[in-house]
Design a protein around this motif. Sequence first.
Motif, PDB file in Angstrom:
ATOM      1  N   TYR A 191       0.841  -1.194   0.000  1.00  0.00           N
ATOM      2  CA  TYR A 191       0.000   0.000   0.000  1.00  0.00           C
ATOM      3  C   TYR A 191       0.881   1.252   0.000  1.00  0.00           C
ATOM      4  N   SER A 211       2.937   1.833  -6.993  1.00  0.00           N
ATOM      5  CA  SER A 211       3.082   1.895  -5.536  1.00  0.00           C
ATOM      6  C   SER A 211       4.541   1.965  -5.111  1.00  0.00           C
ATOM      7  N   ASP A 229      -2.842   5.511  -1.104  1.00  0.00           N
ATOM      8  CA  ASP A 229      -3.141   4.271  -0.379  1.00  0.00           C
ATOM      9  C   ASP A 229      -3.219   4.509   1.126  1.00  0.00           C
ATOM     10  N   ASP A 234      -0.469   0.850   5.669  1.00  0.00           N
ATOM     11  CA  ASP A 234      -0.825   1.691   4.525  1.00  0.00           C
ATOM     12  C   ASP A 234       0.310   2.676   4.258  1.00  0.00           C
ATOM     13  N   TYR A 252      -6.615  -7.162   0.756  1.00  0.00           N
ATOM     14  CA  TYR A 252      -6.037  -6.787  -0.539  1.00  0.00           C
ATOM     15  C   TYR A 252      -6.423  -7.788  -1.615  1.00  0.00           C
ATOM     16  N   GLN A 272      -5.460   3.835   4.278  1.00  0.00           N
ATOM     17  CA  GLN A 272      -6.564   3.003   4.728  1.00  0.00           C
ATOM     18  C   GLN A 272      -7.411   3.746   5.749  1.00  0.00           C
TER      19      GLN A 272
END
Length: 640
Positions: free
Chosen positions: A382, A612, A387, A585, A538, A389
């Motif tokens: 993440y 990412s 990203d 995250d 995920y 959370q």
Amino acid sequence: MSNVDQQLEDTRETIVSEVPNDITITDVTYEGPELVIYTRDPKSFAENGDLVRRLASKLRKRITVRPDTDVLAPPREAREEVLSVIPEEATVTDLDFHEDTGEVVIEAEKPGMVIGRHGSTLREITQQVGWTPEVVRTPPIESSTVSNVRNFLKQEREDRRDILERVGRQIHREEMSDDEWVRITTLGCCREVGRAAFILSTPETRVLIDAGDKPGAEDEYPYLQVPEALGVGASSLDAVVLTHAHLDHSALIPLLFKYGYDGPIYTTEPTRDLMGLLTLDYLDVAAKEGRSPPYDSEMVREAIKHTIPIEYGDVTDISPDIKLTLHNAGHILGSAVSHFHIGDGLYNVAFSGDIHYDDTRLFNGAVNEFPRVETLVLESTYGGRNDYQTDQEDSEQRLKEIIRDTYEQGGSVLIPAFAVGRSQELMLVLEEAMREGDIPEMPVHLDGMMWEATAIHTTYPEYLRDDLRDRIFHDDENPFLADQFNHIDGGEEERQEVTDGEPAIVLSTSGMVTGGPIMSWLEHFGPDPDSTLTFVGYQAQGTLGRRIQNGWDEIPIGNNGRGRGNTLSLEMNVETVDGFSGHADRQGLENFVKTMNPRPEKVLCVHGDESSVQDLSSALYHEYNMRTFAPKNLETFRFV
């Protein structure tokens, strides 16, 4: 005389000079990373509580003291004396005497009471009977995996002892090279999620870190065939280190033994057991789907037999020039950040594996304090700039809202989840929510391996968050034993009964909808517009779970969703609740690096989609002025 034999002879002389005159040392040998001392006077050793600690400090070795077998009390006599020393409240369930090593394995519901304060009860046992006690926990929930692993290792004790002695001699062999360099080669999980594998090499040593698969992908396996890895033969590896048991890190560990590897696997004890559970299931799923698995169950047993468990924080020699220390990674049971100290202060590398930086209901957050770290290999699942959370508390509220709404319209909630980690986290949330009246009481059905994985969690509470560990120690407070939880073990017939019954919650593997019982549950609940499919973990690119998240409502169900077959019209609601992932995250990853002590000079961002890893690599470079990389597979980095 070989170099190792000379070492042992010198070590023995040192020990003899350090111990009191009334203690006779009969043999000194290596078993894996440990130095084993055999003596005719185990009771005298036990009476001198600081002696082993002083020897370990002087020799800089982990030490085990064992009695010569001819000075032991007979097992029948010893049994009575051992039981008389241990408090009755410890609830001993089994005593197993091993006359070849002079060890007695004590299985008890409360191991801490068998150990005693600072090991006082263990020393008293040795003082009374001479035997060396080893303590294991009786699982609060019966676990076939734990039982099978323990019985298998008991059967293979002689072979395992030979393995450990051979590994010990390899670890303590003479260094052959005067060169000094450290290299890392990436074999998988670079600019992708899955098939984690790395080679850490020095002029003296080659270590493989992880060997996983990539679910739902054509390129399913890491590049193990290249010369840097198995291309010159699996026997060229000195050691394998497994960060945790999820299949994208562990699936191909048994394959190494098919290709001739005969060395050690270093990991935590719960990871060993979970690896056995998950890899055997991996073979079972392949067989059910008509695929040829890359190895058979005998290779799984070989992997277990060659595993040397390490506890968090123990500094362990794994080769002449590398020391390994495992630390809690906060991701799943037994998951570890692996720290390698190379040479005599030459270089230090840490592999994060998969991490969760903050505390969760299940685990304390990942450790990020080390004596030294020059390079960090960091997961980036993440790591994308967006990203972030949802806060865990908000995530739990959202999940409870979905459950309440679905219940009110007469439907059931179907949650695909990994058997290890997220399932147990969800169990804790649901148990508390029902106990406190936040959601209606209803059955929670666990399908696939979830119940067995939960049993393994309760076997190793010392790896769980502090307050949860304390609850499990008290049977009447063990949340995993709540009445709502039901193990689905009746196959299709029981699934149909659940579907036809009252509203319920179903937790089922696989977590990414790539096969397993979740496919059956989709057939049962998929056409029901009152029910809800809820993703909490995920979903990797290429998996059916990701496609459903992205809006697919006609899904293939033939061949477990992999090939041509029937299609299913998905009428049930689809929801995604962030915040339950076992991964940090973007903010958590940055905080892990920001607060890391010491802060590394270089970071390799791996185990994330291409955007990412590049986003995280760029951010760490700009914010912390460190050298960062987003490597591709098959790149090699030299650090010294």
